[in-house]
Design a protein around this motif. Structure first.
Motif, mmCIF file in Angstrom:
data_model
loop_
_atom_site.group_PDB
_atom_site.id
_atom_site.type_symbol
_atom_site.label_atom_id
_atom_site.label_comp_id
_atom_site.label_asym_id
_atom_site.label_seq_id
_atom_site.Cartn_x
_atom_site.Cartn_y
_atom_site.Cartn_z
ATOM 1 N N SER A 18 0.849 -1.186 0.000
ATOM 2 C CA SER A 18 0.000 0.000 0.000
ATOM 3 C C SER A 18 0.888 1.241 0.000
ATOM 4 O O SER A 18 1.869 1.293 0.749
ATOM 5 C CB SER A 18 -0.882 0.022 1.251
ATOM 6 O OG SER A 18 -1.550 1.269 1.354
ATOM 7 N N PRO A 19 0.522 2.263 -0.784
ATOM 8 C CA PRO A 19 1.271 3.519 -0.706
ATOM 9 C C PRO A 19 0.905 4.326 0.533
ATOM 10 O O PRO A 19 1.572 5.309 0.850
ATOM 11 C CB PRO A 19 0.847 4.257 -1.983
ATOM 12 C CG PRO A 19 -0.524 3.736 -2.273
ATOM 13 C CD PRO A 19 -0.520 2.301 -1.816
ATOM 14 N N ASN A 20 -0.107 3.896 1.246
ATOM 15 C CA ASN A 20 -0.637 4.651 2.377
ATOM 16 C C ASN A 20 0.061 4.256 3.678
ATOM 17 O O ASN A 20 -0.508 3.600 4.547
ATOM 18 C CB ASN A 20 -2.144 4.447 2.482
ATOM 19 C CG ASN A 20 -2.845 4.825 1.198
ATOM 20 O OD1 ASN A 20 -2.406 5.742 0.501
ATOM 21 N ND2 ASN A 20 -3.901 4.137 0.865
ATOM 22 N N THR A 54 -4.930 0.245 -1.687
ATOM 23 C CA THR A 54 -3.897 0.569 -2.679
ATOM 24 C C THR A 54 -4.329 1.735 -3.574
ATOM 25 O O THR A 54 -3.741 1.950 -4.636
ATOM 26 C CB THR A 54 -3.551 -0.666 -3.530
ATOM 27 O OG1 THR A 54 -4.736 -1.157 -4.161
ATOM 28 C CG2 THR A 54 -2.914 -1.760 -2.678
#
Length: 188
Positions: A18-20, A54
């Protein structure tokens, strides 16, 4: 379930990045937060949860998705109904799962906020009403044991629910989650 320590990635889990997430400000892991999620609400399976974590959720696929597609959220782990585990964020990193919340640390006797800074978030695929599966409890116990072995500050007294830390906003994992069974299995 066999597990190995490899940085903050649990080898039993399928890795989907995940970019988070971002860096933990102090590197501390001392709280485990248990959540529940289903997308769309009350429906299980499908790829919507992974898409949400994502930033790939398509707002036009369901009316509820239009309300949440803009969110930038994640969890460290998702445990599907069949017990399969997906890891989105390395446990040494800060996932974005707790939101506005607070927790009374039983050892320091202080009210702590910014829980993402020091917690690991585990999402169970489910809702407040539907009992969770035996396979989910088995996977949750396995990942909990891995986390407790990995992080010295984390123990059974530092496990709680999203509802407990954000009671005016959240209800998960809800009354369908069997805490007594989870702790019983964790103690084996």
């Amino acid at each position: 379930m066999k597990s190995e320590i490899c940085d903050g990635q649990w080898s039993t889990a399928r890795q989907v990045i995940s970019p988070n997430h971002d860096q933990r400000p102090h590197g501390e892991v001392s709280l485990l937060l248990i959540h529940a999620i289903s997308l769309p609400p009350g429906q299980f399976s499908g790829d919507a949860i992974e898409a949400l974590f994502t930033n790939q959720l398509k707002s036009k696929e369901h009316p509820f998705f239009a309300e949440i597609a803009h969110l930038r959220v994640s969890a460290h782990f998702l445990i599907r109904r069949d017990g399969h585990c997906v890891q989105f964020v390395d446990t040494n990193q800060r996932a974005w799962h707790a939101g506005r919340s607070s927790w009374l640390d039983p050892y320091q006797q202080v009210l702590r906020t910014a829980l993402n800074d020091f917690s690991v978030g585990i999402e169970l695929e489910g809702d407040d009403e539907t009992p969770f599966t035996r396979a989910q409890y088995q996977a949750l116990v396995a990942v909990t044991q891995w986390l407790i072995a990995r992080y010295p500050l984390l123990d059974k007294t530092r496990i709680t629910s999203h509802a407990h830390v954000a009671p005016l906003r959240k209800t998960d994992p809800g009354p369908a989650f069997d805490w007594a069974y989870y702790y019983q299995e964790l103690s084996r």
